[in-house]
Scaffold this active site. Structure first.
Site, PDB file in Angstrom:
ATOM      1  N   ASP A  26       0.793  -1.246   0.000  1.00  0.00           N
ATOM      2  CA  ASP A  26       0.000   0.000   0.000  1.00  0.00           C
ATOM      3  C   ASP A  26       0.822   1.292   0.000  1.00  0.00           C
ATOM      4  OD1 ASP A  26      -1.889  -1.977   0.245  1.00  0.00           O
ATOM      5  OD2 ASP A  26      -2.775  -1.215   2.095  1.00  0.00           O
TER       6      ASP A  26
ATOM      7  N   GLU B 287      -4.576  -0.831  -1.397  1.00  0.00           N
ATOM      8  CA  GLU B 287      -5.886  -0.893  -0.748  1.00  0.00           C
ATOM      9  C   GLU B 287      -6.860   0.006  -1.509  1.00  0.00           C
ATOM     10  OE1 GLU B 287      -6.058   0.213   3.404  1.00  0.00           O
ATOM     11  OE2 GLU B 287      -8.256   0.140   3.422  1.00  0.00           O
TER      12      GLU B 287
ATOM     13  N   LYS C 222      -6.565  -4.943  -3.113  1.00  0.00           N
ATOM     14  CA  LYS C 222      -7.251  -5.562  -1.965  1.00  0.00           C
ATOM     15  C   LYS C 222      -8.273  -4.594  -1.378  1.00  0.00           C
ATOM     16  CE  LYS C 222      -3.515  -4.349   1.300  1.00  0.00           C
ATOM     17  NZ  LYS C 222      -4.263  -3.485   2.214  1.00  0.00           N
TER      18      LYS C 222
ATOM     19  N   LYS D  78      -7.779  -4.655   4.816  1.00  0.00           N
ATOM     20  CA  LYS D  78      -6.478  -4.262   5.366  1.00  0.00           C
ATOM     21  C   LYS D  78      -5.453  -5.366   5.087  1.00  0.00           C
ATOM     22  CE  LYS D  78      -8.406  -0.581   7.019  1.00  0.00           C
ATOM     23  NZ  LYS D  78      -8.347   0.631   6.157  1.00  0.00           N
TER      24      LYS D  78
ATOM     25  N   VAL E 121       3.090   0.332   4.227  1.00  0.00           N
ATOM     26  CA  VAL E 121       2.354   1.112   5.231  1.00  0.00           C
ATOM     27  C   VAL E 121       0.920   0.597   5.356  1.00  0.00           C
ATOM     28  CG1 VAL E 121       3.770   3.142   4.772  1.00  0.00           C
ATOM     29  CG2 VAL E 121       1.606   2.889   3.534  1.00  0.00           C
ATOM     30  N   THR E 122       0.311   0.829   6.519  1.00  0.00           N
ATOM     31  CA  THR E 122       0.924   1.323   7.725  1.00  0.00           C
ATOM     32  C   THR E 122       1.260   0.126   8.624  1.00  0.00           C
ATOM     33  OG1 THR E 122      -1.186   1.581   8.908  1.00  0.00           O
ATOM     34  CG2 THR E 122      -0.408   3.487   7.679  1.00  0.00           C
TER      35      THR E 122
ATOM     36  N   CYS F  85      -2.268  -2.319   7.857  1.00  0.00           N
ATOM     37  CA  CYS F  85      -2.195  -3.290   6.754  1.00  0.00           C
ATOM     38  C   CYS F  85      -0.974  -4.203   6.842  1.00  0.00           C
ATOM     39  CB  CYS F  85      -2.279  -2.561   5.426  1.00  0.00           C
ATOM     40  SG  CYS F  85      -3.922  -1.838   5.182  1.00  0.00           S
TER      41      CYS F  85
ATOM     42  N   GLN G 155       8.225 -12.693  22.079  1.00  0.00           N
ATOM     43  CA  GLN G 155       7.970 -14.099  22.428  1.00  0.00           C
ATOM     44  C   GLN G 155       8.598 -15.077  21.433  1.00  0.00           C
ATOM     45  OE1 GLN G 155       3.828 -14.674  24.159  1.00  0.00           O
ATOM     46  NE2 GLN G 155       3.576 -12.723  23.088  1.00  0.00           N
TER      47      GLN G 155
HETATM   48  C1  C5J Z   1      -3.191   0.762   5.435  1.00  0.00           C
HETATM   49  C2  C5J Z   1      -4.948   2.039   6.492  1.00  0.00           C
HETATM   50  N1  C5J Z   1      -2.671   0.501   4.262  1.00  0.00           N
HETATM   51  N2  C5J Z   1      -4.196   2.431   7.510  1.00  0.00           N
HETATM   52  N3  C5J Z   1      -4.434   1.335   5.449  1.00  0.00           N
HETATM   53  O1  C5J Z   1      -2.591   0.523   6.460  1.00  0.00           O
HETATM   54  O2  C5J Z   1      -6.128   2.342   6.450  1.00  0.00           O
END
Ligand code: C5J
Length: 218
Positions: A24, A72, A126, A129, A154-155, A159, A199
């Protein structure tokens, strides 16, 4: 096999079964004046990933290894956008500075110029997320015999995390590159990365891109 210094342990991967996933890196999220900034976010927190990711892509492409980009977004009629997302995802489908926000085909929906896909690279659109939900990603990975993913984009806490968590459940080994993933929120970036490697590597590994580039170009 290439081995990268990582947390919690070194990450070893086979080049023929590892793909670079770029999540993204879209204008809507990264460009000044775009959707992300219009919500009051500091896009510099995401834009710092562009330079290391450009260097990584160059090295990865030069090695001839597989690259997959995701975006996205939704169909223009929003028929693939769940009502709950539409209600809570501010501005989805509305007019923004770079076209209708998160709508396929709009200028803002596409990937930033610096990281534009080149011929032969997959671009997975897509609606969610995560990169697996309602996409062909699983099929693409299976067809190419991919078992490990180097994850960027990102982010970090949205995602990237959703994708890494599901990839881990599906049996993929994921290396997340700290300087090539970004969050608008420094605290989420820090904790998001910690969660992955915690972990004993509950979701995967975390490393710096320089360590990976060194290994690729060795
Ligand atoms: C992504 C969002 N790509 N934060 N989308 O993380 O809405």
């Amino acid at each position: 096999m290439p081995t990268v210094e990582a947390s919690p342990t070194p990450f070893t991967f086979a080049k023929n079964s590892t793909a670079l996933l770029v999540i993204d890196m879209q204008r809507d999220f990264l460009l000044p004046g775009g959707f992300g900034e219009s919500l009051g976010n500091d896009v510099a927190q995401l834009r710092r990933t562009i330079e290391p990711l450009t260097a990584l892509l160059a090295a990865w492409r030069a090695a001839g290894w597989k690259v997959i980009h995701t975006r996205e977004g939704h169909l223009p009629d929003l028929s693939d956008c769940p009502p709950a997302k539409l209600r809570r995802g501010p501005m989805i489908g509305q007019a923004g500075r770079f076209g209708r926000v998160l709508i396929r085909g709009e200028y803002g929906h596409d990937i930033v110029d610096e990281l534009a896909p080149v011929e032969g690279e997959d671009v997975v659109d897509k609606p969610g997320k995560g990169a697996f939900y309602a996409t062909d990603l699983a099929k693409i990975l299976e067809n190419d015999g991919i078992t490990s993913l180097v994850v960027t984009g990102v982010t970090t806490e949205v995602c990237v995390h959703t994708t890494v968590r599901e990839a881990n459940d599906r049996g993929y080994e994921c290396l997340v590159l700290a300087d090539c993933v970004g969050s608008y929120f420094p605290e989420f970036q820090r904790v998001g990365l910690q969660m992955i490697a915690a972990q004993g590597g509950i979701f995967g590994w975390v490393a710096e891109s320089s360590a990976l580039i060194e290994e690729i170009t060795r």
